[in-house]
Enzyme design. Structure first.
Site, PDB file in Angstrom:
ATOM      1  N   PHE A 185       0.807  -1.229   0.000  1.00  0.00           N
ATOM      2  CA  PHE A 185       0.000   0.000   0.000  1.00  0.00           C
ATOM      3  C   PHE A 185       0.835   1.273   0.000  1.00  0.00           C
ATOM      4  O   PHE A 185       0.344   2.338  -0.357  1.00  0.00           O
ATOM      5  CB  PHE A 185      -0.956   0.000   1.212  1.00  0.00           C
ATOM      6  CG  PHE A 185      -0.289   0.343   2.531  1.00  0.00           C
ATOM      7  CD1 PHE A 185       0.008   1.664   2.860  1.00  0.00           C
ATOM      8  CD2 PHE A 185       0.046  -0.644   3.450  1.00  0.00           C
ATOM      9  CE1 PHE A 185       0.632   1.980   4.069  1.00  0.00           C
ATOM     10  CE2 PHE A 185       0.668  -0.343   4.651  1.00  0.00           C
ATOM     11  CZ  PHE A 185       0.964   0.978   4.961  1.00  0.00           C
ATOM     12  N   GLU A 197       8.863  -4.428  13.047  1.00  0.00           N
ATOM     13  CA  GLU A 197       8.640  -3.205  12.272  1.00  0.00           C
ATOM     14  C   GLU A 197       7.355  -2.531  12.757  1.00  0.00           C
ATOM     15  O   GLU A 197       6.322  -3.183  12.872  1.00  0.00           O
ATOM     16  CB  GLU A 197       8.499  -3.590  10.795  1.00  0.00           C
ATOM     17  CG  GLU A 197       8.259  -2.420   9.869  1.00  0.00           C
ATOM     18  CD  GLU A 197       8.042  -2.855   8.417  1.00  0.00           C
ATOM     19  OE1 GLU A 197       7.302  -3.838   8.186  1.00  0.00           O
ATOM     20  OE2 GLU A 197       8.628  -2.225   7.534  1.00  0.00           O
ATOM     21  N   CYS A 231       9.428   1.838   3.616  1.00  0.00           N
ATOM     22  CA  CYS A 231      10.324   0.738   3.988  1.00  0.00           C
ATOM     23  C   CYS A 231      11.742   1.256   4.174  1.00  0.00           C
ATOM     24  O   CYS A 231      12.593   0.529   4.674  1.00  0.00           O
ATOM     25  CB  CYS A 231      10.288  -0.351   2.944  1.00  0.00           C
ATOM     26  SG  CYS A 231      10.909   0.225   1.387  1.00  0.00           S
ATOM     27  N   GLU A 233      -4.929  -3.762  -2.214  1.00  0.00           N
ATOM     28  CA  GLU A 233      -6.371  -3.494  -2.219  1.00  0.00           C
ATOM     29  C   GLU A 233      -6.728  -2.261  -1.394  1.00  0.00           C
ATOM     30  O   GLU A 233      -7.877  -1.841  -1.361  1.00  0.00           O
ATOM     31  CB  GLU A 233      -7.160  -4.726  -1.753  1.00  0.00           C
ATOM     32  CG  GLU A 233      -6.870  -5.207  -0.339  1.00  0.00           C
ATOM     33  CD  GLU A 233      -5.674  -6.163  -0.251  1.00  0.00           C
ATOM     34  OE1 GLU A 233      -4.627  -5.882  -0.870  1.00  0.00           O
ATOM     35  OE2 GLU A 233      -5.787  -7.176   0.469  1.00  0.00           O
ATOM     36  N   LYS A 274      -1.014  -7.000  -9.573  1.00  0.00           N
ATOM     37  CA  LYS A 274      -2.022  -7.134  -8.501  1.00  0.00           C
ATOM     38  C   LYS A 274      -1.667  -6.096  -7.436  1.00  0.00           C
ATOM     39  O   LYS A 274      -0.802  -6.315  -6.599  1.00  0.00           O
ATOM     40  CB  LYS A 274      -1.952  -8.552  -7.930  1.00  0.00           C
ATOM     41  CG  LYS A 274      -3.220  -9.060  -7.261  1.00  0.00           C
ATOM     42  CD  LYS A 274      -3.747  -8.223  -6.120  1.00  0.00           C
ATOM     43  CE  LYS A 274      -3.018  -8.369  -4.818  1.00  0.00           C
ATOM     44  NZ  LYS A 274      -3.452  -7.401  -3.782  1.00  0.00           N
ATOM     45  N   SER A 284       5.096  -6.974   3.277  1.00  0.00           N
ATOM     46  CA  SER A 284       5.627  -7.296   4.604  1.00  0.00           C
ATOM     47  C   SER A 284       6.401  -8.620   4.560  1.00  0.00           C
ATOM     48  O   SER A 284       6.169  -9.459   3.673  1.00  0.00           O
ATOM     49  CB  SER A 284       4.471  -7.396   5.594  1.00  0.00           C
ATOM     50  OG  SER A 284       3.589  -8.421   5.179  1.00  0.00           O
TER      51      SER A 284
HETATM   52  P1  NAD Z   1       1.302  -6.699   2.886  1.00  0.00           P
HETATM   53  O1  NAD Z   1       2.340  -7.758   2.952  1.00  0.00           O
HETATM   54  O2  NAD Z   1       0.181  -6.737   3.833  1.00  0.00           O
HETATM   55  O3  NAD Z   1       0.650  -6.678   1.418  1.00  0.00           O
HETATM   56  C1  NAD Z   1       1.432  -6.677   0.250  1.00  0.00           C
HETATM   57  C2  NAD Z   1       0.671  -7.395  -0.859  1.00  0.00           C
HETATM   58  O4  NAD Z   1       0.441  -8.749  -0.465  1.00  0.00           O
HETATM   59  C3  NAD Z   1      -0.691  -6.790  -1.146  1.00  0.00           C
HETATM   60  O5  NAD Z   1      -0.867  -6.738  -2.545  1.00  0.00           O
HETATM   61  C4  NAD Z   1      -1.667  -7.734  -0.470  1.00  0.00           C
HETATM   62  O6  NAD Z   1      -2.887  -7.828  -1.143  1.00  0.00           O
HETATM   63  C5  NAD Z   1      -0.937  -9.063  -0.537  1.00  0.00           C
HETATM   64  N1  NAD Z   1      -1.265  -9.932   0.603  1.00  0.00           N
HETATM   65  C6  NAD Z   1      -1.576  -9.548   1.875  1.00  0.00           C
HETATM   66  N2  NAD Z   1      -1.814 -10.627   2.651  1.00  0.00           N
HETATM   67  C7  NAD Z   1      -1.632 -11.712   1.872  1.00  0.00           C
HETATM   68  C8  NAD Z   1      -1.733 -13.127   2.108  1.00  0.00           C
HETATM   69  N3  NAD Z   1      -2.034 -13.615   3.298  1.00  0.00           N
HETATM   70  N4  NAD Z   1      -1.473 -13.946   1.077  1.00  0.00           N
HETATM   71  C9  NAD Z   1      -1.154 -13.488  -0.135  1.00  0.00           C
HETATM   72  N5  NAD Z   1      -1.057 -12.150  -0.423  1.00  0.00           N
HETATM   73  C10 NAD Z   1      -1.291 -11.284   0.571  1.00  0.00           C
HETATM   74  O7  NAD Z   1       2.098  -5.304   2.962  1.00  0.00           O
HETATM   75  P2  NAD Z   1       1.484  -3.836   3.086  1.00  0.00           P
HETATM   76  O8  NAD Z   1       0.938  -3.661   4.460  1.00  0.00           O
HETATM   77  O9  NAD Z   1       0.618  -3.534   1.919  1.00  0.00           O
HETATM   78  O10 NAD Z   1       2.816  -2.953   2.915  1.00  0.00           O
HETATM   79  C11 NAD Z   1       3.645  -2.573   3.965  1.00  0.00           C
HETATM   80  C12 NAD Z   1       4.821  -3.501   4.080  1.00  0.00           C
HETATM   81  O11 NAD Z   1       5.575  -3.498   2.868  1.00  0.00           O
HETATM   82  C13 NAD Z   1       5.811  -3.069   5.161  1.00  0.00           C
HETATM   83  O12 NAD Z   1       6.245  -4.218   5.842  1.00  0.00           O
HETATM   84  C14 NAD Z   1       6.958  -2.439   4.379  1.00  0.00           C
HETATM   85  O13 NAD Z   1       8.205  -2.460   5.024  1.00  0.00           O
HETATM   86  C15 NAD Z   1       6.960  -3.299   3.159  1.00  0.00           C
HETATM   87  N6  NAD Z   1       7.636  -2.652   2.045  1.00  0.00           N
HETATM   88  C16 NAD Z   1       8.846  -3.142   1.670  1.00  0.00           C
HETATM   89  C17 NAD Z   1       9.533  -2.536   0.638  1.00  0.00           C
HETATM   90  C18 NAD Z   1      10.860  -3.070   0.199  1.00  0.00           C
HETATM   91  O14 NAD Z   1      11.267  -2.786  -0.901  1.00  0.00           O
HETATM   92  N7  NAD Z   1      11.544  -3.852   1.000  1.00  0.00           N
HETATM   93  C19 NAD Z   1       8.989  -1.429  -0.009  1.00  0.00           C
HETATM   94  C20 NAD Z   1       7.736  -0.964   0.401  1.00  0.00           C
HETATM   95  C21 NAD Z   1       7.064  -1.586   1.438  1.00  0.00           C
END
Ligand code: NAD
Length: 497
Positions: free
Chosen positions: A149, A383, A281, A176, A173, A226
């Site tokens: 997000f 985090e 991040c 959401e 994808k 994450s």
């Molecule tokens: P998230 O892991 O909740 O979601 C990321 C994606 O995974 C979304 O598209 C979501 O729909 C999907 N997803 C969520 N739960 C899932 C499941 N159980 N099974 C399959 N797919 C699933 O992450 P977020 O809250 O949207 O983003 C924040 C996180 O992203 C933080 O931890 C941040 O540090 C990390 N981040 C990392 C970087 C990097 O390059 N290392 C960059 C930006 C953000």
């Protein structure tokens, strides 16, 4: 209220699964849109559309692909303000920050315009009599991008720019929570002359992600999000024979040495810890002070700055911080603040008290500052991803270096010092993927590459830059003989005689 769709084969298709998710304006707490959550069959339609478009796109001359990318980049620049407004409205980051984040994404599309040069192979002339060897970089086929997000324009562009320019077709994808930008970006690709089916967007949740991870037509998956989900995506994708890069969470340390200019450090920390409400991040969430004097002075400098943070609704200009993305995420950050208190860290400034008058339903928090955070605390190990800065006190450079090195995450880190030798040693030895020297948020530009270490990244290639080109291509090596002489029978492995 806006109704989002899927974007498959160049057409907007309404969701048919009967499942939807609400999108809220984080500044007001009011629902602004609804996004469909795809059923397996809808994701399969997107994959089929990308599969059908692949042969022609892969066979399109690299110069033509580059020209389409150039027009796409020009359109992205033209629509930068529109995209930034979408980012602000759905994510909540303030508009100037949103403009910058969109720009950092456009820069990857711009880098990808150089694909005729970037995707060149290698050639060895006359390795034996009449024999040359050359290697080609071929696209993989249909590839998928799954995004978080917190950068709803930038991260989709990291992936789409490199995936498509290299000759793959793409299924995106998005998160959401704020899916508006990727859809608009895919429309602009078509407006730039990109063929239908090359850039598809399917909205959804775990159902959509799992379909992409298990479908044999998907050849590679790029994921950012994450760590628990990154690990799951990496393990599942690779088990199903796919190439996968999966970037995860972070806990980024800034090491502050006694010779650093502390006024500058305080300013750098303000932007790095509280910009985008800490939902980056690459945010600095831990300030590691070498010596009590550094810590005491820094607290004196930070306190008035944190209390005066300009916080407001995301489209207002001249602000420093907007709301958090959702009510649930705000509650999670508040829980971490309470956890820090319960674990015995000193909460010097409590951002939970902040209220924006007239916007009581918005997802706002003020900045929080902790002192005396210890490495065995859970609120340090995990985090937080919010506007919370944790200060730690160490007595030496080595102790500070060990903190960043030993932490489970290894995304980014920075050191502030006047000593070139200390900075060089830190950059050399710290077990972290991206290092800043007197630079608080060292996000590499498009012609380098982005990637952390340890639990911040799974897989072998970084995002964008030449690393991105390598991730989205496979090498074919051709050994060719064009000689006048006849071929003699030889039963040994070919060697140069
Ligand atoms: P998230 O892991 O909740 O979601 C990321 C994606 O995974 C979304 O598209 C979501 O729909 C999907 N997803 C969520 N739960 C899932 C499941 N159980 N099974 C399959 N797919 C699933 O992450 P977020 O809250 O949207 O983003 C924040 C996180 O992203 C933080 O931890 C941040 O540090 C990390 N981040 C990392 C970087 C990097 O390059 N290392 C960059 C930006 C953000």
């Amino acid at each position: 209220m806006k109704q989002y769709t899927h974007y498959i084969g160049g057409e907007h298709l309404p969701g048919t699964s009967g499942r939807v998710a609400p999108i809220f304006n984080p500044s007001t707490g009011v629902q602004s849109a609804e996004v469909p959550l795809a059923a397996k069959s809808e994701v399969e339609d997107a994959i089929a559309s990308a599969q059908a478009a692949f042969p022609a796109w892969a066979a399109t001359s690299v110069l033509k692909r580059s020209r389409i990318m150039t027009r796409f980049t020009a359109l992205l620049y033209e629509h930068q303000a529109e995209l930034a407004e979408l980012v602000s409205l759905e994510h909540g980051k303030v508009i100037e920050d949103a403009m910058g984040s969109v720009l950092r994404g456009i820069e990857v599309a711009e880098f990808a315009c150089g694909i005729p040069h970037l995707q060149k192979g290698e050639f060895s002339d006359s390795v034996a009599n009449g024999i040359d060897i050359y290697s080609l970089r071929k696209p993989l086929g249909v590839v998928a991008g799954i995004t978080p997000f917190n950068f709803p324009a930038m991260i989709p562009l990291w992936m789409a720019g490199m995936a498509i320019a290299t000759g793959n077709t793409f299924v995106m994808k998005p998160s959401e929570k704020d899916p508006g930008c990727p859809m608009r970006i895919a429309e602009l690709f078509l407006e730039a002359g990109g063929p239908a089916g090359v850039f598809n967007v399917v909205n959804g949740d775990k159902v959509a992600v799992d379909t992409l991870l298990y479908d044999s037509r998907i050849k590679a998956v790029s994921f950012v999000g994450s760590t628990p989900i990154a690990r799951y995506v990496y393990e599942t994708a690779t088990k199903n024979g796919k190439r996968c890069q999966a970037m995860g969470g972070a806990k980024n340390h800034m090491l502050i040495l006694p010779d650093a200019n502390l006024e500058g450090v305080a300013n750098a920390l303000m932007g790095a810890a509280f910009g985008s409400a800490g939902e980056r991040c690459m945010a600095i969430s831990v300030g590691v002070c070498v010596g009590d004097e550094v810590a005491d002075k820094l607290i004196e400098l930070l306190t008035p700055r944190i209390k005066a943070l300009k916080i407001g609704t995301s489209l207002e200009t001249g602000l420093e911080m907007g709301p958090l993305v959702t009510k649930e995420h705000r509650a999670k950050v508040m829980n971490y603040i309470q956890m820090g208190v319960d674990e015995g860290a000193d909460l010097l400034i409590d951002g939970r008290d902040f209220v924006l008058e007239g916007h009581e339903e918005g997802y706002f928090l003020g900045g929080s500052l902790f002192d005396n955070v210890k490495k065995d605390m859970r609120s340090y190990k995990e985090e937080i991803f919010g506007p919370v800065l944790q200060l730690m006190r160490v007595q030496s450079f080595e102790e500070g270096l060990a903190l960043a090195t030993d932490h489970e995450y290894g995304n980014g880190t920075s050191i502030f010092t006047q000593s070139g030798a200390a900075a060089r040693t830190y950059a050399d030895r710290v077990e972290v993927g991206m290092v800043g020297i007197n630079v608080p948020i060292p996000v590499p530009l498009a012609f380098h590459s982005f990637g952390g270490w340890k639990a911040s990244s799974f897989g072998d290639h970084n995002q964008y830059g030449q690393e991105g080109m390598r991730f989205y291509t496979k090498v074919k090596t051709v050994t060719a003989r064009w000689a006048e002489s006849t071929i003699e029978a030889d039963f040994s492995i070919p060697t140069l005689k």
